[in-house]
Design a protein around this motif. Structure first.
Motif, short mmCIF file in Angstrom:
data_model
loop_
_atom_site.label_atom_id
_atom_site.label_comp_id
_atom_site.label_asym_id
_atom_site.label_seq_id
_atom_site.Cartn_x
_atom_site.Cartn_y
_atom_site.Cartn_z
N LEU A 95 -26.31 -35.53 19.80
CA LEU A 95 -27.42 -34.67 20.24
C LEU A 95 -27.49 -34.60 21.76
O LEU A 95 -27.79 -33.55 22.33
CB LEU A 95 -28.74 -35.18 19.68
CG LEU A 95 -28.99 -34.87 18.21
CD1 LEU A 95 -30.17 -35.68 17.68
CD2 LEU A 95 -29.26 -33.38 18.04
N SER A 96 -27.20 -35.71 22.41
CA SER A 96 -27.23 -35.73 23.88
C SER A 96 -26.16 -34.84 24.49
O SER A 96 -26.31 -34.37 25.62
CB SER A 96 -27.03 -37.16 24.38
OG SER A 96 -28.09 -37.97 23.95
N ALA A 97 -25.11 -34.61 23.75
CA ALA A 97 -24.01 -33.80 24.25
C ALA A 97 -24.19 -32.30 24.00
O ALA A 97 -23.39 -31.50 24.46
CB ALA A 97 -22.69 -34.27 23.62
N VAL A 98 -25.23 -31.93 23.27
CA VAL A 98 -25.47 -30.53 22.95
C VAL A 98 -25.79 -29.76 24.23
O VAL A 98 -26.55 -30.23 25.09
CB VAL A 98 -26.63 -30.38 21.94
CG1 VAL A 98 -27.08 -28.94 21.81
CG2 VAL A 98 -26.22 -30.93 20.59
N ASP A 99 -25.21 -28.58 24.35
CA ASP A 99 -25.51 -27.70 25.48
C ASP A 99 -26.82 -26.98 25.19
O ASP A 99 -26.86 -26.05 24.38
CB ASP A 99 -24.37 -26.69 25.66
CG ASP A 99 -24.62 -25.70 26.79
OD1 ASP A 99 -25.58 -25.92 27.57
OD2 ASP A 99 -23.87 -24.71 26.87
N LEU A 100 -27.89 -27.40 25.83
CA LEU A 100 -29.20 -26.83 25.56
C LEU A 100 -29.31 -25.38 26.00
O LEU A 100 -30.17 -24.64 25.52
CB LEU A 100 -30.29 -27.68 26.21
CG LEU A 100 -30.46 -29.07 25.58
CD1 LEU A 100 -31.47 -29.89 26.37
CD2 LEU A 100 -30.88 -28.97 24.13
N ASP A 101 -28.44 -24.97 26.90
CA ASP A 101 -28.45 -23.56 27.30
C ASP A 101 -28.00 -22.66 26.15
O ASP A 101 -28.33 -21.47 26.13
CB ASP A 101 -27.55 -23.35 28.52
CG ASP A 101 -28.12 -23.98 29.77
OD1 ASP A 101 -29.37 -24.08 29.87
OD2 ASP A 101 -27.34 -24.39 30.65
N ALA A 102 -27.26 -23.23 25.19
CA ALA A 102 -26.79 -22.46 24.04
C ALA A 102 -27.87 -22.34 22.97
O ALA A 102 -27.72 -21.56 22.03
CB ALA A 102 -25.54 -23.10 23.45
N VAL A 103 -28.94 -23.10 23.11
CA VAL A 103 -30.04 -23.05 22.14
C VAL A 103 -31.05 -22.01 22.62
O VAL A 103 -31.42 -22.00 23.80
CB VAL A 103 -30.72 -24.44 22.02
CG1 VAL A 103 -31.89 -24.40 21.06
CG2 VAL A 103 -29.70 -25.49 21.60
N GLU A 104 -31.48 -21.16 21.69
CA GLU A 104 -32.46 -20.13 22.04
C GLU A 104 -33.71 -20.79 22.63
O GLU A 104 -34.15 -21.83 22.14
CB GLU A 104 -32.84 -19.31 20.80
CG GLU A 104 -31.71 -18.44 20.28
CD GLU A 104 -31.34 -17.33 21.24
OE1 GLU A 104 -32.25 -16.75 21.87
OE2 GLU A 104 -30.14 -17.06 21.37
N PRO A 105 -34.30 -20.18 23.67
CA PRO A 105 -35.49 -20.78 24.31
C PRO A 105 -36.60 -21.13 23.33
O PRO A 105 -37.20 -22.20 23.42
CB PRO A 105 -35.93 -19.70 25.30
CG PRO A 105 -34.67 -18.99 25.65
CD PRO A 105 -33.85 -18.97 24.37
N VAL A 106 -36.88 -20.26 22.37
CA VAL A 106 -37.95 -20.54 21.40
C VAL A 106 -37.55 -21.71 20.49
O VAL A 106 -38.40 -22.53 20.13
CB VAL A 106 -38.27 -19.27 20.57
CG1 VAL A 106 -39.24 -19.57 19.46
CG2 VAL A 106 -38.82 -18.18 21.49
#
Length: 168
Positions: A18-29
């Motif tokens: 989970l720490s390695a997930v690219d949060l920019d790839a996750v929709e803002p909502v």
């Protein structure tokens, strides 16, 4: 112990992934949903930690449990004592004759284990129950504790405190 270690290794691996997930790839909502699920998981881990704390025993020749706990977890002695007290109130008990008893705060304990409450919610409920006048009977006290635990599922701790004040 090996099965517990395997589960903890899996937990460490999941947190690492989970720490390695690219949060920019996750929709803002969707980030709000991710944050909500992480918070619930964190709270459930805290509840599990309290369950382990509640099963700690003094080992002959060692310092008191709260001192060992403070040193092991690198928390203050006051925090270690608080965790021990919380575990006493939130875990099932055993009577002097060996019969199982529910937690002192059963509705709060259920919400705590489900990951719905955080320590601030718990403090509000504990203070409310502790400050109840002596003339309040156990049935009424239990109803009030249940009501606060239910309200805590949907309220911030500051909001819950206002409900507790009105209930008092």
């Amino acid at each position: 112990m090996s099965s517990i270690n395997a589960l903890l290794d899996s937990l460490d691996a999941a947190v690492g992934a989970l720490s390695a997930v690219d949060l920019d790839a996750v929709e803002p909502v969707e980030r709000y949903t991710v944050l909500d699920r992480l918070e619930t998981a964190r709270r459930r881990q805290v509840a599990l930690s309290h369950a382990v704390v509640g099963h700690l025993e003094h080992i002959q020749g060692c310092p008191p449990v709260y001192l060992v706990l403070a040193d092991l977890l690198r928390v203050s002695r006051a925090e270690a004592r608080r965790r021990l007290r919380d575990a006493e109130e939130l875990l099932p008990r055993v009577s002097l004759t060996g019969e199982p008893l529910p937690p002192q705060l059963p509705a709060t304990a259920a919400a705590w284990q489900a990951g719905v409450l955080d320590p601030e919610h718990l403090k509000v409920i504990q203070k409310f129950v502790r400050d109840l006048p002596g003339h309040v009977g156990p049935v009424e006290a239990a109803k009030a504790e249940t009501a606060l635990a239910e309200h805590a599922k949907n309220l911030r701790p500051d909001q819950l405190e206002k409900v507790a004040e009105r209930l008092a």
